[in-house]
Every structure is written in C-alpha cells, then in structure tokens.
Scaffold this motif. Structure first.
Motif, PDB file in Angstrom:
ATOM      1  N   ARG A  87      -9.603   2.055  -5.662  1.00 37.32           N
ATOM      2  CA  ARG A  87     -10.058   2.834  -4.475  1.00 37.32           C
ATOM      3  C   ARG A  87      -9.163   2.894  -3.677  1.00 37.32           C
ATOM      4  O   ARG A  87      -9.754   3.346  -2.099  1.00 37.32           O
ATOM      5  CB  ARG A  87     -10.871   1.363  -3.773  1.00 37.32           C
ATOM      6  N   LEU A  88      -8.464   2.837  -4.331  1.00 32.37           N
ATOM      7  CA  LEU A  88      -6.627   3.410  -3.480  1.00 32.37           C
ATOM      8  C   LEU A  88      -5.543   4.280  -3.255  1.00 32.37           C
ATOM      9  O   LEU A  88      -5.350   4.502  -4.988  1.00 32.37           O
ATOM     10  CB  LEU A  88      -5.825   1.913  -3.177  1.00 32.37           C
ATOM     11  N   ALA A 101      -4.876  -2.360  -6.349  1.00 35.68           N
ATOM     12  CA  ALA A 101      -4.862  -1.125  -7.401  1.00 35.68           C
ATOM     13  C   ALA A 101      -6.636  -1.545  -8.352  1.00 35.68           C
ATOM     14  O   ALA A 101      -6.243  -0.763  -8.030  1.00 35.68           O
ATOM     15  CB  ALA A 101      -3.604  -0.598  -7.303  1.00 35.68           C
ATOM     16  N   THR A 107      -8.806  -1.777  -8.190  1.00 33.49           N
ATOM     17  CA  THR A 107     -10.306  -2.087  -7.941  1.00 33.49           C
ATOM     18  C   THR A 107     -10.250  -0.285  -8.321  1.00 33.49           C
ATOM     19  O   THR A 107     -11.573   0.056  -7.993  1.00 33.49           O
ATOM     20  CB  THR A 107     -10.635  -2.262  -6.524  1.00 33.49           C
ATOM     21  N   GLU A 163       0.159   3.765   1.856  1.00 32.94           N
ATOM     22  CA  GLU A 163       1.378   4.605   2.929  1.00 32.94           C
ATOM     23  C   GLU A 163       2.786   3.834   3.371  1.00 32.94           C
ATOM     24  O   GLU A 163       3.255   3.523   4.032  1.00 32.94           O
ATOM     25  CB  GLU A 163      -0.060   4.202   3.780  1.00 32.94           C
ATOM     26  N   PRO A 218       0.444  -1.380  -0.302  1.00 36.17           N
ATOM     27  CA  PRO A 218      -0.557  -0.299  -0.280  1.00 36.17           C
ATOM     28  C   PRO A 218       1.004   1.694  -0.016  1.00 36.17           C
ATOM     29  O   PRO A 218       1.774   1.106   0.397  1.00 36.17           O
ATOM     30  CB  PRO A 218      -0.955   0.162   1.164  1.00 36.17           C
ATOM     31  N   ARG A 259      -7.297   8.372  -5.544  1.00 34.55           N
ATOM     32  CA  ARG A 259      -7.276   7.284  -6.013  1.00 34.55           C
ATOM     33  C   ARG A 259      -7.297   6.417  -6.916  1.00 34.55           C
ATOM     34  O   ARG A 259      -7.826   7.600  -8.090  1.00 34.55           O
ATOM     35  CB  ARG A 259      -8.936   6.737  -4.957  1.00 34.55           C
ATOM     36  N   GLY A 300      -0.040  -1.034  -4.229  1.00 31.42           N
ATOM     37  CA  GLY A 300      -0.951  -1.759  -3.752  1.00 31.42           C
ATOM     38  C   GLY A 300      -1.417  -3.237  -4.156  1.00 31.42           C
ATOM     39  O   GLY A 300      -1.550  -2.864  -5.382  1.00 31.42           O
TER      40      GLY A 300
END
Length: 315
Positions: free
Chosen positions: A281-282, A277, A279, A217, A215, A253, A274
């Motif tokens: 949504r990240l 990724a 999707t 982060e 991810p 995102r 991620g």
C-alpha cells in the motif's frame, strides 16, 4: 554603537558585512580557525579575511575561555556583541559584558530547531517555513528573548541549498534592523515559548545514511536536504557506497522488502521503501540519479541495468 562580532563561515561573514556597512563601529572580531569538518568546509567564507581587509582586529579561538580574550573584550568596550554561527557556548562574563548584551543570529524560527544544521533538519521533517531569528543570548543555548524573526516558505522541490541561499539573504537586513532598534531604545524582547523548543545535534556523515524502512516521502526529503554541496544521502549496492543525487516519490504503490530494486517507472527506478512495504500500500522511492564513489554521476535507468537485488545501509 561599538560592536564586537563573534562568528564563523558564511553566516558570520554576512553578519560582519552588514555591520561594516552600518553606521556602527566594529572594534573587534572573534572567529574560529578553519576546520576540516565536512560540514564546516561548506559555506566557508572567511570572517577573518573580511575583517582583515577592513582593518578590524581579529582573534582566532576554538573556545572563548582564556584570559587574553576576556581582556581584549573589556578593552574594546563594546556597547553590544553580535554573534552568528559561533560554534561553542559563550559564558556569562562574555555575553553579559556589553550594556546591551549579546545579539545572537540563528538560522531557524526559534524556539524550534535550536542547535545545529537547522535548515537540513527542518527540510527532513517537512516544515513549511524556515527562517532566521535575532535574539538576546543567555546562559541556555539559543533560548534567549526574541527581538525579530523573518521567514521564507519551503517549496515542494526546494533543496537545503535553495533554503540556505534564501535564508542567508535575510541576515543583513535582520542585523541592520535589530541594531537600529537597540540603538534607538525601541527594542521589544519577547520570551520564547519553551514548551515548543526543540534542539538538534551537529550533522555528520552517518546522518546521511539511508534507512530504507523510512517512508518514501521522508527519504525524498532527506535527499533534497543533502543536496550539493552537502554530502549526498547514501546507500550501498553490491558492497559499494552509492549516493542518491535525485529522487521522487513513486506514482505506483509497491510491496516487498525495503531496499529492493524493483521496477522502472518513468525516468527512474523504484526502490521499495517503508516499514509497512510488505502490504503493497506504500509508494516507493523513485531514484533518478546516482553518484558512484569515483564521482561519476549516472541516470538510475543507466546504472541499474537489470532489476532485482537490494540497496542496503551498509556493505
């Protein structure tokens, strides 16, 4: 008290300086020879040089397993041994030799992050506090009863370099207070909760290789944990190694394949990150500054002239 010190690099140097500044008598210093290991050339203040400047006898050893060393320790008649950043296991005939045993200074909040490079691992893992522990050495590495701990908070933008400077400043006062407690008979030793213990290996260059399925982060913390003068986190672009010097988590995102050089955002370039990724949504990793193999540093917006292509773990 008569004190023997085992230590290495800046951590050992700070410990020895605190001992020399104290009311105790440093009678012998044992340290490692200088090393070419990439992480041992960082924060490499010389314990041997400091001891020599103060007329303290010095023994250089990679491992403490010879009869000459044991004889020198016995002849020194220490009341206590103090160790910090000694890189190998000390056997019972050494750590149990003095009447007060061996006080080890470790740069984590034990029982978490025993072993090596605790500040880097703690930052990567998102810990909110880091610190230093004074504990009694026993047969298991970094597992002995705790005397004192001191901690500092980890800020949202802190690098491993920031945390090093903040925690290394804790060493001198911690050593002084610990020895005062031992000498006065007021030391209270608290067993570690071994159910909370974690142990980490020594870091190498391979541990700085970026995996774009992490991810964003986590990657952002990895890059802060590999701040100068540590070897920067790296990836590959068009077959060449590329170091990521500065990055953030993107505001938007983005979906797609991890490692895709995707779009400009603010003062950087977003790389898809991620395992989920696809999707969309990240957040991605907003890369701000990079360094090429020739040592030149570039703004990511200057280096990535066009979007598209991929950053990969290997060439």
């Amino acid at each position: 008290m008569r004190v023997v010190m085992f230590g290495y690099q800046t951590w050992g140097h700070r410990t020895l300086q605190a001992l020399l500044d104290s009311e105790h008598d440093v009678v012998l210093v044992v340290t490692h020879p200088a090393s070419d290991h990439v992480y041992e050339k960082i924060w490499s203040d010389s314990v041997a040089d400091l001891a020599a400047r103060h007329g303290v006898p010095v023994l250089l050893r990679n491992r403490p397993d010879d009869e000459e060393l044991l004889a020198a320790l016995k002849a020194a008649e220490p009341d206590v041994i103090v160790a910090n950043n000694w890189r190998t296991w000390l056997p019972p005939e050494i750590f149990g030799l003095p009447p007060h045993g061996t006080l080890n200074i470790h740069d984590s909040l034990l029982p978490s992050y025993a072993g090596f490079s605790p500040l880097i691992w703690a930052l990567i893992n998102g810990e909110r506090h880091v610190g230093v522990t004074a504990h009694r050495m026993d047969a298991e590495l970094d597992a002995g009863d705790v005397l004192l701990q001191r901690s500092v908070p980890v800020g949202a933008a802190d690098t491993a370099t920031d945390l090093f400077h903040r925690t290394v400043d804790l060493i001198g006062p911690l050593v002084t207070e610990s020895l005062d407690l031992i000498a006065s008979g007021r030391a209270v030793w608290t067993p570690q909760d071994r159910s909370r213990a974690t142990f980490f290996h020594k870091r190498a260059l391979e541990d700085s290789r970026i995996d774009w399925t992490w991810p964003a982060e986590d990657l952002e913390r990895l890059i802060r944990a590999q701040s100068d003068p540590y070897p920067s986190a790296f990836t590959h672009h068009r077959g060449e190694r590329l170091r990521i010097v500065s990055a953030a988590v993107s505001e938007g995102r983005y979906g797609g394949t991890p490692g895709r050089i995707f779009i400009r955002e603010g003062d950087g370039v977003v790389v898809v990150a991620g395992a989920g990724a696809r999707t969309g949504r990240l957040p991605g990793l907003l890369v701000r500054r990079v360094r090429t193999e020739d040592g030149a540093e570039h703004a990511a917006t200057d280096y990535f002239r066009t979007m598209g292509g991929y950053l990969t773990p290997r060439p």
